[in-house]
Design a protein around this motif. Structure first.
Motif, PDB file in Angstrom:
ATOM      1  N   VAL A  41      12.166  -9.798  -3.196  1.00 50.37           N
ATOM      2  CA  VAL A  41      11.290  -9.126  -4.490  1.00 50.37           C
ATOM      3  C   VAL A  41      11.602  -7.914  -4.844  1.00 50.37           C
ATOM      4  O   VAL A  41      12.027  -6.916  -4.623  1.00 50.37           O
ATOM      5  N   PRO A  42      10.470  -7.577  -5.540  1.00 53.25           N
ATOM      6  CA  PRO A  42      11.281  -6.553  -6.530  1.00 53.25           C
ATOM      7  C   PRO A  42      10.092  -5.213  -5.886  1.00 53.25           C
ATOM      8  O   PRO A  42      10.448  -3.833  -5.262  1.00 53.25           O
ATOM      9  N   GLY A  43       9.034  -5.174  -5.177  1.00 50.65           N
ATOM     10  CA  GLY A  43       8.590  -3.874  -4.786  1.00 50.65           C
ATOM     11  C   GLY A  43       8.722  -3.800  -3.025  1.00 50.65           C
ATOM     12  O   GLY A  43       9.041  -4.754  -2.176  1.00 50.65           O
ATOM     13  N   LEU A  44       8.077  -2.797  -2.752  1.00 52.45           N
ATOM     14  CA  LEU A  44       7.802  -3.439  -0.854  1.00 52.45           C
ATOM     15  C   LEU A  44       6.554  -3.916  -0.068  1.00 52.45           C
ATOM     16  O   LEU A  44       5.721  -4.141  -0.763  1.00 52.45           O
ATOM     17  N   ASN A  45       7.780  -5.217   0.295  1.00 53.85           N
ATOM     18  CA  ASN A  45       6.538  -6.160   0.711  1.00 53.85           C
ATOM     19  C   ASN A  45       7.587  -6.795   1.952  1.00 53.85           C
ATOM     20  O   ASN A  45       8.233  -7.237   2.126  1.00 53.85           O
ATOM     21  N   CYS A  96       4.006  -2.997  -7.111  1.00 56.14           N
ATOM     22  CA  CYS A  96       4.097  -2.880  -5.124  1.00 56.14           C
ATOM     23  C   CYS A  96       2.867  -3.056  -4.705  1.00 56.14           C
ATOM     24  O   CYS A  96       1.849  -2.734  -5.184  1.00 56.14           O
ATOM     25  N   LEU A  97       2.891  -4.327  -3.578  1.00 55.01           N
ATOM     26  CA  LEU A  97       2.062  -4.169  -3.121  1.00 55.01           C
ATOM     27  C   LEU A  97       1.060  -2.715  -2.444  1.00 55.01           C
ATOM     28  O   LEU A  97       0.016  -2.808  -2.257  1.00 55.01           O
ATOM     29  N   PHE A  98       2.046  -2.283  -1.531  1.00 54.35           N
ATOM     30  CA  PHE A  98       1.384  -1.185  -0.523  1.00 54.35           C
ATOM     31  C   PHE A  98       1.000   0.398  -2.299  1.00 54.35           C
ATOM     32  O   PHE A  98       0.196   0.944  -1.113  1.00 54.35           O
ATOM     33  N   GLY A  99       1.805  -0.096  -2.872  1.00 55.93           N
ATOM     34  CA  GLY A  99       1.402   0.869  -3.838  1.00 55.93           C
ATOM     35  C   GLY A  99      -0.082   0.722  -4.531  1.00 55.93           C
ATOM     36  O   GLY A  99      -0.832   2.094  -4.387  1.00 55.93           O
TER      37      GLY A  99
END
Length: 293
Positions: A41-45, A96-99
């Protein structure tokens, strides 16, 4: 392209849902292992998140580098190049989920902290050191007796992995609770610190720690998606810079490595001097100034 903060949060929420569609995993305590788990996936997950239907690019990069054979991680590198060249750090701002979690934490109404520039500026380079040491060097050279290596950033640092994977799995699996040790407590401590800081400082993890943000930042100046400052309209009021929570000096270098393309500067500019989108050409003056900074 003008996007309000509410619209951006809707996009962030949609991206979080799409990358964590295995909702039943949060009830069963099991990790999805279907075919899509092979794709990044593109973001940190976190890969270990019960809801994750894809793989984290940072975790995948470490896994490939740590397999004990000198083989270039072509797929993961290609994915990172693909997203970086097209979007740059737009990924950090929108996908990004964490963002997204940090954005929500910062909305808690408490007095905010401003880190002095003489401290903030050198701290911004820490994420590049973490990328180089924990994501690349340690998996390449610190191996066990079988010739394999651990994903050291995930194992020792990543608060996103603790929040999305570690804590849910421990809560849902009684067997895991009996083997909790120092490492898990260490990771929870890091998570607590990051969560606490995120209430007072805008996106501290993104600014100072995240190796994925460090990778995407390298593409900001030449990605297809660009920010653009029309200097013929700019009156030099710097309202855009006062609204930028990432501390970008927009009038000097609008496509800074720290810009997550959130659009706050666009919304702040009363003269319509700032825009963003694909294939926008920066002026010669802007390019010259960006190269000089």
């Amino acid at each position: 392209m003008k996007i309000t903060e509410m619209k951006r949060h809707i996009i962030q929420a949609a991206a979080a849902l799409l990358t964590n569609l295995n909702i039943k995993g949060f009830f069963t305590g099991s990790i999805y292992k279907g075919a899509t788990k092979q794709a990044c996936v593109p973001g940190l997950n976190c890969y270990s998140c019960p809801g994750a239907v894809g793989a984290c690019p940072i975790g995948s990069l470490q896994a490939e580098l740590g397999k004990g054979r000198l083989r270039f991680p072509a797929y993961v590198t290609g994915i990172l190049l693909f997203f970086g060249v097209i979007f740059g750090r737009l990924i950090c701002g929108f996908f990004c989920l964490f963002g997204f979690i940090q954005d929500l934490l910062y909305k808690i109404p408490v007095p905010k902290l401003v880190i002095p520039k003489k401290i903030d500026k050198p701290l911004r380079y820490v994420k590049y050191a973490i990328l180089l040491i924990f994501v690349i060097i340690l998996p390449l050279f610190l191996r066990d007796e079988y010739g394999t290596s651990a994903p050291y950033f995930c194992k020792l640092i990543c608060p996103a992995g603790t929040l999305e994977g570690g804590i849910p799995l421990v809560l849902l699996n009684t067997g895991l609770r009996s083997v909790i040790g120092f490492l898990f407590r260490w990771k929870v401590s890091i998570l607590i610190i990051i969560v606490a800081l995120s209430i007072f400082i805008y996106r501290p993890f993104c600014k100072y720690i995240c190796p994925l943000g460090a990778i995407y930042s390298l593409f900001n100046r030449f990605s297809f998606y660009q920010m653009h400052l029309d200097r013929s309209r700019c009156i030099g009021c710097k309202q855009c810079e006062r609204q930028c929570k990432m501390g970008v000096e927009i009038t000097k270098n609008i496509n800074s490595t720290e810009c997550i393309r959130c659009g706050a500067c666009i919304n702040a500019c009363k003269k319509g001097a700032i825009s963003s989108g694909f294939n926008l050409q920066r002026s010669k003056t802007e390019t010259k100034n960006a190269s000089a900074t």
